[in-house]
Write a protein that holds these residues in place. Structure first.
Motif, mmCIF file in Angstrom:
data_model
loop_
_atom_site.group_PDB
_atom_site.id
_atom_site.type_symbol
_atom_site.label_atom_id
_atom_site.label_comp_id
_atom_site.label_asym_id
_atom_site.label_seq_id
_atom_site.Cartn_x
_atom_site.Cartn_y
_atom_site.Cartn_z
ATOM 1 N N ILE A 156 72.756 39.427 9.433
ATOM 2 C CA ILE A 156 73.180 38.556 8.332
ATOM 3 C C ILE A 156 74.251 37.587 8.811
ATOM 4 O O ILE A 156 74.227 36.390 8.488
ATOM 5 N N ASN A 157 75.182 38.060 9.611
ATOM 6 C CA ASN A 157 76.247 37.187 10.123
ATOM 7 C C ASN A 157 75.688 36.121 11.069
ATOM 8 O O ASN A 157 76.160 34.980 11.077
ATOM 9 N N HIS A 158 74.704 36.503 11.861
ATOM 10 C CA HIS A 158 74.141 35.566 12.833
ATOM 11 C C HIS A 158 73.326 34.462 12.154
ATOM 12 O O HIS A 158 73.489 33.279 12.472
ATOM 13 N N PHE A 159 72.461 34.842 11.215
ATOM 14 C CA PHE A 159 71.584 33.863 10.570
ATOM 15 C C PHE A 159 72.190 33.262 9.307
ATOM 16 O O PHE A 159 71.707 32.229 8.837
ATOM 17 N N GLY A 160 73.202 33.927 8.782
ATOM 18 C CA GLY A 160 73.820 33.406 7.573
ATOM 19 C C GLY A 160 73.053 33.723 6.308
ATOM 20 O O GLY A 160 73.444 33.302 5.217
ATOM 21 N N GLU A 161 71.959 34.449 6.425
ATOM 22 C CA GLU A 161 71.132 34.796 5.265
ATOM 23 C C GLU A 161 70.164 35.905 5.671
ATOM 24 O O GLU A 161 70.080 36.293 6.838
ATOM 25 N N GLY A 162 69.407 36.399 4.684
ATOM 26 C CA GLY A 162 68.462 37.488 4.955
ATOM 27 C C GLY A 162 67.048 37.022 5.211
ATOM 28 O O GLY A 162 66.124 37.850 5.275
ATOM 29 N N THR A 163 66.848 35.702 5.377
ATOM 30 C CA THR A 163 65.503 35.167 5.583
ATOM 31 C C THR A 163 64.751 35.825 6.735
ATOM 32 O O THR A 163 63.557 36.132 6.606
#
Length: 1008
Positions: A935-942
């Motif tokens: 989540i921290n890396h992509f900024g979302e759960g996509t």
């Protein structure tokens, strides 16, 4: 087409006189009516001053609109259609899309588009109200004139739901008299990809962002660029004057007639464009960009200039040459076919990086997403087919949709369905090597049948008016309109014959030219030609034949049964996905039935007899011991099932000499029988029995293989998945949680058994299918028959067979793949045909236990070129490794910035890995263990949702459900709803496998 959520902004009206504002606000307070706009006299559009006090006018407009929305009586809001009391004849549009900052004092702010429109209209009824459309536009000034005399405007009211702008007058309009509407406005270059919108690309020389303006008006978005009568049946000529900077290009529907310097604004010019032919407002198009073009030679269309515009770097790469030449040929083909030439002096295709619906058929200026228009030296044959297909479709609309438009969007199929059919005529003339009509069978007919039998996607082709209002207008641009519509036109061609059908369509185009049509107009013109040629049943019109097909959802099933030695009964009922029940089965159609038999194997689509819409059963004679095929030629939009005896006769013919049954009917048998098995009309063993002939007789027709393999795709995915051992308690827990709460009742024992011996299951599939696929490959020249210079259908067929052979672990295919990749590794020369690279690369990685291929492709991905999608092909190959350690190593790279330098690459990897049966559990465990990091890396759960959705079609196991359930528990609020579709799909897979898995395995084992 899938639309996006549209923001409903308030319509803004501003005033230029403080005195007028005060007086009119007083009127609003007393009467509840919205105050009128300023009524200064109209002037020529070139004299407009765009210098305005934006803050003041917007603030006053907001106050006025807010007052209107409160005081407007719901009872006075008209329905969703314009009243047709005033008919437009011509628009004169002046507009300046401002793409750069720094012109606030002389033109306006960046992303504004100040403009002026003069609309010549004719009054059709006595009225004191002019109603047109405007949405998200600031109105500055409105005047109405009649023979140069100004007519007093009482006030203006807005109706937000249907974007109506009502101009209330102080006197009646006289029917038949001409009037002029003058409106000064500001529209906006939106971020949303409809109406007038903005997008950008990176200049390859300067590496700077270049903005451009483009449009997408279909269905109801022309009103966002300028006030207009925004309905398809209200056609008018449109001429335009566009303000642009000198270093930009402006494109409109018609050719430029010149440009002149814009007074008082340095570096800007006015460019004028010729009037269009009468056309619907949704076809209006505008481009303002720093694009360049490639131009066709002009030999095929000497009177029409054909170009393709694109960002400069694509023109330099030659990517616009092929689409330009294809467009010229297709335009010429359509004009000759109908003896109705394209009416404009120019036709432009434009490639843009972002476009919501793929492409749009604007008259004279079609706009495409760049991936669907440009063709590079490194493009694959499948990409060449797709590009040509999209061009053929959009150009087909220049006749169906543009020349003759649907009267309203409920008749959408007259545009999309007719054009879907026409595109294959264009393809056949342009790229016959692809055998386009073969592709139509799977791409349009079979897909249309599947969707029209599913209650979730089926609806009448002629859309119900009330139903149309219940959904976003763009949601109706679906595969029913396209695929079913096109298939029905092909059915009409089947029973009328091609020459008669062509005459009917030509008559329709000629009679309805520059007009708007309903479906009865089409039926009337085809009826005249059909009656003259005696192609219709006695005392029956085309409308009577076709109305059942267009006014009701679904299609018929013909059941064919042998009665005695030589009598056959044919019954019709509605085909239902549930296997058929209830009153819906009583719906009837007027059905053209063509027939082929042992003695007369004639697969011409001309009907042998008709089933009328008041008939349930028809009896026909059949010679003793003969097989019979109905819907011979496979042009009818319906399914056919035969009783056991007749099915056995067809099967025996296939076993003896399959070519005696036409390839389209062989494809039809596969599609009808397997779909009917999934829908529980027949057993799956009956459907599989039709494939036995392929072991001894090589099936070389791609149309047959596509029909069959599409039906077996789900089975192969699920047989391929492995399963871990679970305790009885775990099985009970998840069986209860995911199945007992549904209406589908599974026996506990069969549920357990469906997860055992998956390795043996896949082995049974391999033993049955591989000999048939390999026989087809050998019959078409072997694994290396298709080379880098091959084109058309042989390439598509070989790619399909190669993909299945390698996925079924064919030794020959694996050896072929390893040899090709090792040659590349050793010589540095990549000679593998582009269409086969994904399957060849993936097979090399999956079959190499040493890891040599994996490391080679990993190095190529990290340091190699990214031309022509090569990096994505390599990433797909890496994701196909079967080694758990290598899968884990790829997963560990996702949040680093070594192998994957961009977050989007990690997302693509997860989607590819999701389709690898060996990776599913490892991915889910990785998500569970590294949730916060991801989540921290992509900024979302996509990425989590995308991977779960990618793996769901391949999972039928309890372990998949178990791990997804664990993942949801990590953050229930965050993941429960997004992962719901994946859980539902896996649950459906379990049910499907329980229904069909055991029977299929028994058949495969018995027929190895």
């Amino acid at each position: 087409m899938e639309g996006i959520t549209r923001k409903h902004w308030n319509l803004l009206i501003s005033f230029t006189s403080v005195t007028v504002i005060v007086l009119l606000l007083a009127v609003c307070i007393c009467t509840g009516a919205l105050a009128p706009a300023s009524t200064s006299s109209a002037g020529d559009s070139s004299d407009i001053s765009f210098r305005t006090s934006h803050n003041d006018t917007r603030a006053s407009a907001r106050r006025l609109v807010a007052r209107a929305s409160v005081d407007d009586d719901e009872k006075t809001v008209p329905k969703h259609r314009l009243p047709k009391s005033v008919i437009p004849r011509k628009y004169s549009l002046t507009i300046v899309p401002i793409l750069d900052a720094g012109f606030e004092d002389v033109l306006g702010r960046q992303w504004e588009a100040p403009g002026h429109v003069v609309v010549d209209v004719v009054a059709a009824k006595v009225t004191k109200t002019i109603i047109l459309h405007a949405k998200n536009i600031t109105i500055h000034n409105v005047t109405i004139t009649h023979n140069s005399e100004e007519i007093s405007v009482r006030n203006i009211s807005l109706h937000e739901r249907f974007s109506f702008m009502k101009i209330h007058l102080n006197q009646h309009l006289t029917p038949g008299d001409p009037y002029t509407i003058n409106i000064t406005f500001t529209s906006y270059v939106s971020e949303v990809l409809n109406g007038l919108f903005r997008s950008s690309y990176i200049n390859q020389e300067t590496e700077e962002q270049e903005w451009f303006a483009a449009t997408h008006m279909e269905a109801l978005h022309a009103r966002q660029m300028f006030p207009c009568f925004d309905e398809p049946n209200l056609k008018a000529a449109i001429e335009a004057k566009v303000g642009r900077r000198e270093d930009y290009v402006a494109l409109f529907n018609t050719e430029s007639t010149g440009n002149e310097t814009m007074q008082d604004v340095d570096g800007w010019v006015w460019e004028t464009f010729a009037p269009t032919v009468p056309m619907s407002t949704y076809l209006t198009a505008l481009i303002v960009a720093k694009f360049q073009y490639s131009e066709a030679p002009g030999k095929l269309l000497p009177e029409t200039r054909v170009r393709t515009y694109a960002p400069p770097h694509y023109i330099k790469q030659g990517a616009a040459v092929y689409p330009t030449q294809a467009a010229e040929r297709i335009l010429s083909t359509y004009g000759d076919y109908f003896k109705e030439k394209y009416p404009m002096k120019k036709f432009d295709c434009v490639a843009v990086p972002a476009f919501l619906y793929g492409a749009m058929e604007n008259y004279g200026l079609s706009i495409f997403r760049e991936t669907l228009l440009l063709h590079f030296n490194h493009s694959t044959e499948s990409q060449r087919y797709i590009v040509t297909n999209v061009i053929a479709h959009e150009l087909g609309h220049q006749w169906f949709g543009n020349l003759v438009s649907p009267e309203w969007w409920t008749n959408l199929w007259l545009s999309e369905g007719l054009t879907k059919f026409l595109e294959y005529i264009g393809l056949n003339a342009t790229i016959p090597e692809f055998q386009p009509w073969d592709i139509f069978i799977s791409e349009s007919l079979q897909l249309g049948l599947r969707l029209d039998s599913d209650s979730r996607t089926s609806h009448s082709l002629k859309i119900d008016e009330d139903a149309w209002l219940m959904k976003n207008e763009m949601e109706w641009f679906d595969d029913i309109a396209y695929k079913k519509g096109g298939s029905l036109i092909r059915m009409v061609q089947g029973f009328l014959s091609e020459p008669v059908m062509r005459k009917g369509l030509s008559r329709y185009l000629s009679r309805m030219k520059y007009k708007a049509a309903v479906q009865d107009d089409l039926f009337a013109d085809c009826d005249k030609e059909g009656q003259l040629a005696h192609k219709l049943p006695d005392n029956t019109t085309m409308k009577e034949v076709m109305s059942g097909w267009t006014l009701q959802a679904g299609f018929p099933l013909l059941k064919v049964s042998l009665q005695g030695a030589s009598n056959v009964t044919v019954t019709q009922e509605k085909y239902l996905t549930s296997g058929g029940a209830g009153n819906e089965k009583k719906v009837k159609w007027f059905i053209p039935v063509s027939v082929a038999t042992t003695r007369f194997p004639n697969f011409d689509p001309e009907p042998e007899f008709w089933m009328r819409d008041n008939e349930t059963t028809v009896s026909i004679r059949l010679p003793a011991n003969s097989w019979i095929i109905l819907n011979a030629g496979n042009t009818g939009f319906y399914r056919v099932l035969y009783d056991d005896e007749l099915t056995n006769r067809i099967t025996n013919q296939l076993m003896e000499f399959p070519e005696r049954i036409h390839k389209y009917s062989r494809a039809q048998l596969m599609d009808d029988y397997f779909n009917s098995a999934w829908n529980r009309y027949i057993s799956v063993k009956t459907a599989l029995n039709l494939t036995r002939y392929m072991k001894d007789h090589a099936e070389t027709e791609q149309v047959v293989w596509t029909s069959l393999l599409a039906m077996l795709k789900t089975a192969f995915r699920l047989f391929k998945e492995s399963e871990e051992e679970f305790t009885p308690l775990q099985v009970c827990k998840y069986f209860y949680k995911y199945f007992l709460q549904t209406s589908h009742l599974l026996s506990f024992l069969s549920f357990q058994n469906s997860f055992k011996n998956n390795h043996l299951n896949l082995l049974s599939v391999q033993k049955y299918m591989l000999p048939r696929i390999e026989k087809a490959i050998q019959a078409t020249g072997g694994y290396d028959a298709v080379n880098i210079n091959s084109t058309g259908m042989p390439v598509l067929r070989h790619a399909q067979l190669l993909d299945w052979a390698c996925n079924l672990n064919s030794r020959g295919c694996i050896q072929h793949a390893l040899e090709l990749v090792k040659s590349w590794k050793n010589t540095g020369q990549l000679t593998i045909p582009r269409d086969f690279r994904t399957v060849i690369f993936s097979t090399a990685v999956a079959s190499d236990s040493s890891g040599e291929m994996f490391e080679f492709f990993k190095e190529q991905y990290k340091n190699g070129e990214s031309v022509g999608g090569l990096k994505d092909q390599i990433l797909t190959a890496l994701s196909n490794t079967q080694d758990p350690g290598r899968i884990k190593s790829l997963l560990s790279e996702i949040t680093k910035q070594d192998l994957f330098r961009d977050r989007s690459e990690g997302l693509v990897l997860l989607q590819h890995l999701g389709t690898n049966a060996k990776a599913a559990d490892l991915i889910l465990q990785y998500f569970i263990n590294n949730f916060t990091t991801i989540i921290n890396h992509f900024g979302e759960g996509t990425p989590i949702v995308a991977a779960a959705n990618a793996m769901a079609p391949h999972v039928k196991s309890l372990s998949g459900l178990f791990l997804i359930d664990q993942l949801v528990q990590v953050n229930s609020d965050f993941l429960k709803a997004p992962l719901g579709p994946a859980i539902s799909r896996i649950r459906a897979n379990v049910v499907w496998f329980d229904d069909f898995g055991e029977s299929m395995l028994e058949f495969f084992e018995q027929n190895e």
